[in-house]
Design a protein around this motif. Structure first.
Motif, PDB file in Angstrom:
ATOM      1  N   PHE A   1       0.813  -1.200   0.000  1.00  0.00           N
ATOM      2  CA  PHE A   1       0.000   0.000   0.000  1.00  0.00           C
ATOM      3  C   PHE A   1       0.856   1.264   0.000  1.00  0.00           C
ATOM      4  O   PHE A   1       1.899   1.320   0.635  1.00  0.00           O
ATOM      5  CB  PHE A   1      -0.940   0.042   1.210  1.00  0.00           C
ATOM      6  N   SER A   2       0.362   2.271  -0.703  1.00  0.00           N
ATOM      7  CA  SER A   2       1.013   3.582  -0.727  1.00  0.00           C
ATOM      8  C   SER A   2       0.221   4.537   0.160  1.00  0.00           C
ATOM      9  O   SER A   2      -0.914   4.243   0.556  1.00  0.00           O
ATOM     10  CB  SER A   2       1.043   4.137  -2.156  1.00  0.00           C
ATOM     11  N   TYR A   3       0.801   5.692   0.431  1.00  0.00           N
ATOM     12  CA  TYR A   3       0.087   6.704   1.206  1.00  0.00           C
ATOM     13  C   TYR A   3      -1.229   7.064   0.506  1.00  0.00           C
ATOM     14  O   TYR A   3      -2.269   7.144   1.139  1.00  0.00           O
ATOM     15  CB  TYR A   3       0.956   7.956   1.382  1.00  0.00           C
ATOM     16  N   ASN A   4      -1.183   7.260  -0.778  1.00  0.00           N
ATOM     17  CA  ASN A   4      -2.396   7.661  -1.506  1.00  0.00           C
ATOM     18  C   ASN A   4      -3.483   6.598  -1.442  1.00  0.00           C
ATOM     19  O   ASN A   4      -4.668   6.931  -1.353  1.00  0.00           O
ATOM     20  CB  ASN A   4      -2.062   7.986  -2.960  1.00  0.00           C
ATOM     21  N   SER A   5      -3.106   5.329  -1.470  1.00  0.00           N
ATOM     22  CA  SER A   5      -4.103   4.256  -1.399  1.00  0.00           C
ATOM     23  C   SER A   5      -4.833   4.271  -0.060  1.00  0.00           C
ATOM     24  O   SER A   5      -6.056   4.136  -0.012  1.00  0.00           O
ATOM     25  CB  SER A   5      -3.430   2.892  -1.586  1.00  0.00           C
ATOM     26  N   ILE A   6      -4.098   4.445   1.011  1.00  0.00           N
ATOM     27  CA  ILE A   6      -4.721   4.467   2.346  1.00  0.00           C
ATOM     28  C   ILE A   6      -5.576   5.724   2.496  1.00  0.00           C
ATOM     29  O   ILE A   6      -6.701   5.659   3.013  1.00  0.00           O
ATOM     30  CB  ILE A   6      -3.650   4.408   3.448  1.00  0.00           C
ATOM     31  N   ILE A   7      -5.075   6.852   2.049  1.00  0.00           N
ATOM     32  CA  ILE A   7      -5.860   8.092   2.124  1.00  0.00           C
ATOM     33  C   ILE A   7      -7.180   7.921   1.370  1.00  0.00           C
ATOM     34  O   ILE A   7      -8.237   8.312   1.856  1.00  0.00           O
ATOM     35  CB  ILE A   7      -5.028   9.275   1.582  1.00  0.00           C
ATOM     36  N   HIS A   8      -7.127   7.303   0.223  1.00  0.00           N
ATOM     37  CA  HIS A   8      -8.346   7.062  -0.556  1.00  0.00           C
ATOM     38  C   HIS A   8      -9.325   6.171   0.214  1.00  0.00           C
ATOM     39  O   HIS A   8     -10.525   6.464   0.289  1.00  0.00           O
ATOM     40  CB  HIS A   8      -7.977   6.425  -1.897  1.00  0.00           C
ATOM     41  N   LEU A   9      -8.830   5.089   0.809  1.00  0.00           N
ATOM     42  CA  LEU A   9      -9.699   4.187   1.572  1.00  0.00           C
ATOM     43  C   LEU A   9     -10.383   4.912   2.733  1.00  0.00           C
ATOM     44  O   LEU A   9     -11.588   4.761   2.951  1.00  0.00           O
ATOM     45  CB  LEU A   9      -8.891   3.007   2.148  1.00  0.00           C
ATOM     46  N   ILE A  10      -9.613   5.679   3.479  1.00  0.00           N
ATOM     47  CA  ILE A  10     -10.162   6.343   4.673  1.00  0.00           C
ATOM     48  C   ILE A  10     -11.108   7.479   4.284  1.00  0.00           C
ATOM     49  O   ILE A  10     -12.195   7.608   4.870  1.00  0.00           O
ATOM     50  CB  ILE A  10      -9.024   6.870   5.569  1.00  0.00           C
ATOM     51  N   THR A  11     -10.759   8.253   3.299  1.00  0.00           N
ATOM     52  CA  THR A  11     -11.632   9.372   2.928  1.00  0.00           C
ATOM     53  C   THR A  11     -12.953   8.867   2.331  1.00  0.00           C
ATOM     54  O   THR A  11     -13.972   9.534   2.460  1.00  0.00           O
ATOM     55  CB  THR A  11     -10.939  10.348   1.961  1.00  0.00           C
ATOM     56  N   GLU A  12     -12.933   7.693   1.718  1.00  0.00           N
ATOM     57  CA  GLU A  12     -14.186   7.128   1.210  1.00  0.00           C
ATOM     58  C   GLU A  12     -15.143   6.752   2.334  1.00  0.00           C
ATOM     59  O   GLU A  12     -16.341   6.623   2.097  1.00  0.00           O
ATOM     60  CB  GLU A  12     -13.914   5.910   0.327  1.00  0.00           C
ATOM     61  N   THR A  13     -14.628   6.541   3.543  1.00  0.00           N
ATOM     62  CA  THR A  13     -15.504   6.250   4.681  1.00  0.00           C
ATOM     63  C   THR A  13     -16.019   7.538   5.316  1.00  0.00           C
ATOM     64  O   THR A  13     -16.796   7.479   6.263  1.00  0.00           O
ATOM     65  CB  THR A  13     -14.787   5.405   5.751  1.00  0.00           C
ATOM     66  N   GLY A  14     -15.555   8.697   4.821  1.00  0.00           N
ATOM     67  CA  GLY A  14     -16.038   9.973   5.323  1.00  0.00           C
ATOM     68  C   GLY A  14     -15.135  10.633   6.349  1.00  0.00           C
ATOM     69  O   GLY A  14     -15.528  11.618   6.977  1.00  0.00           O
ATOM     70  N   TYR A  15     -13.927  10.129   6.506  1.00  0.00           N
ATOM     71  CA  TYR A  15     -12.995  10.686   7.495  1.00  0.00           C
ATOM     72  C   TYR A  15     -11.810  11.354   6.804  1.00  0.00           C
ATOM     73  O   TYR A  15     -11.467  11.017   5.675  1.00  0.00           O
ATOM     74  CB  TYR A  15     -12.505   9.593   8.452  1.00  0.00           C
ATOM     75  N   ALA A  16     -11.216  12.266   7.518  1.00  0.00           N
ATOM     76  CA  ALA A  16     -10.023  12.936   7.019  1.00  0.00           C
ATOM     77  C   ALA A  16      -8.808  12.045   7.249  1.00  0.00           C
ATOM     78  O   ALA A  16      -8.741  11.318   8.247  1.00  0.00           O
ATOM     79  CB  ALA A  16      -9.826  14.266   7.738  1.00  0.00           C
ATOM     80  N   CYS A  17      -7.869  12.102   6.332  1.00  0.00           N
ATOM     81  CA  CYS A  17      -6.652  11.296   6.453  1.00  0.00           C
ATOM     82  C   CYS A  17      -5.568  11.984   5.644  1.00  0.00           C
ATOM     83  O   CYS A  17      -5.757  12.261   4.458  1.00  0.00           O
ATOM     84  CB  CYS A  17      -6.910   9.886   5.922  1.00  0.00           C
ATOM     85  N   MET A  18      -4.474  12.272   6.290  1.00  0.00           N
ATOM     86  CA  MET A  18      -3.358  12.889   5.579  1.00  0.00           C
ATOM     87  C   MET A  18      -2.039  12.314   6.091  1.00  0.00           C
ATOM     88  O   MET A  18      -1.938  11.914   7.248  1.00  0.00           O
ATOM     89  CB  MET A  18      -3.371  14.413   5.753  1.00  0.00           C
ATOM     90  N   GLU A  19      -1.073  12.252   5.203  1.00  0.00           N
ATOM     91  CA  GLU A  19       0.247  11.747   5.561  1.00  0.00           C
ATOM     92  C   GLU A  19       0.800  12.600   6.690  1.00  0.00           C
ATOM     93  O   GLU A  19       0.720  13.834   6.644  1.00  0.00           O
ATOM     94  CB  GLU A  19       1.165  11.800   4.347  1.00  0.00           C
ATOM     95  N   LEU A  20       1.326  11.967   7.707  1.00  0.00           N
ATOM     96  CA  LEU A  20       1.905  12.680   8.845  1.00  0.00           C
ATOM     97  C   LEU A  20       3.414  12.737   8.648  1.00  0.00           C
ATOM     98  O   LEU A  20       4.092  11.713   8.653  1.00  0.00           O
ATOM     99  CB  LEU A  20       1.563  11.970  10.152  1.00  0.00           C
ATOM    100  N   PRO A  21       3.941  13.948   8.438  1.00  0.00           N
ATOM    101  CA  PRO A  21       5.387  14.057   8.223  1.00  0.00           C
ATOM    102  C   PRO A  21       6.156  13.656   9.484  1.00  0.00           C
ATOM    103  O   PRO A  21       5.634  13.751  10.599  1.00  0.00           O
ATOM    104  CB  PRO A  21       5.602  15.524   7.890  1.00  0.00           C
ATOM    105  N   ASP A  22       7.390  13.264   9.278  1.00  0.00           N
ATOM    106  CA  ASP A  22       8.246  12.844  10.402  1.00  0.00           C
ATOM    107  C   ASP A  22       8.440  13.942  11.415  1.00  0.00           C
ATOM    108  O   ASP A  22       8.470  15.050  11.252  1.00  0.00           O
ATOM    109  CB  ASP A  22       9.612  12.388   9.895  1.00  0.00           C
TER     110      ASP A  22
END
Length: 75
Positions: free
Chosen positions: A54-75
């Motif tokens: 999985f890539s960051y974009n794939s997970i963001i897509h999955l979570i946002t489709e459920t109606g929640y916010a999701c963004m990559e958390l920088p180090d």
């Protein structure tokens, strides 16, 4: 040769047990996710995903489709 697993870390708004119950089926059914957790005690409700593929974009897509916010958390 096996692809090494990597850990993806996200900031979300998955803050309550009800929120968790909504995203759990989505993440649990992804066979390419080895492990996932959400730290609901953290102000950023940090989602950690361990996966080989999985890539960051794939997970963001999955979570946002459920109606929640999701963004990559920088180090």
């Amino acid at each position: 040769m096996e692809i090494p697993a990597h850990i993806l870390i996200f900031k979300t708004n998955i803050a309550t047990p009800h929120d968790l119950q909504k995203v759990k089926p989505v993440l649990d059914t992804q066979q390419q996710i080895i492990q996932w957790t959400i730290d609901q005690t953290d102000v950023d409700c940090v989602l950690r995903v361990v996966s080989h593929h999985f890539s960051y974009n794939s997970i963001i897509h999955l979570i946002t489709e459920t109606g929640y916010a999701c963004m990559e958390l920088p180090d």
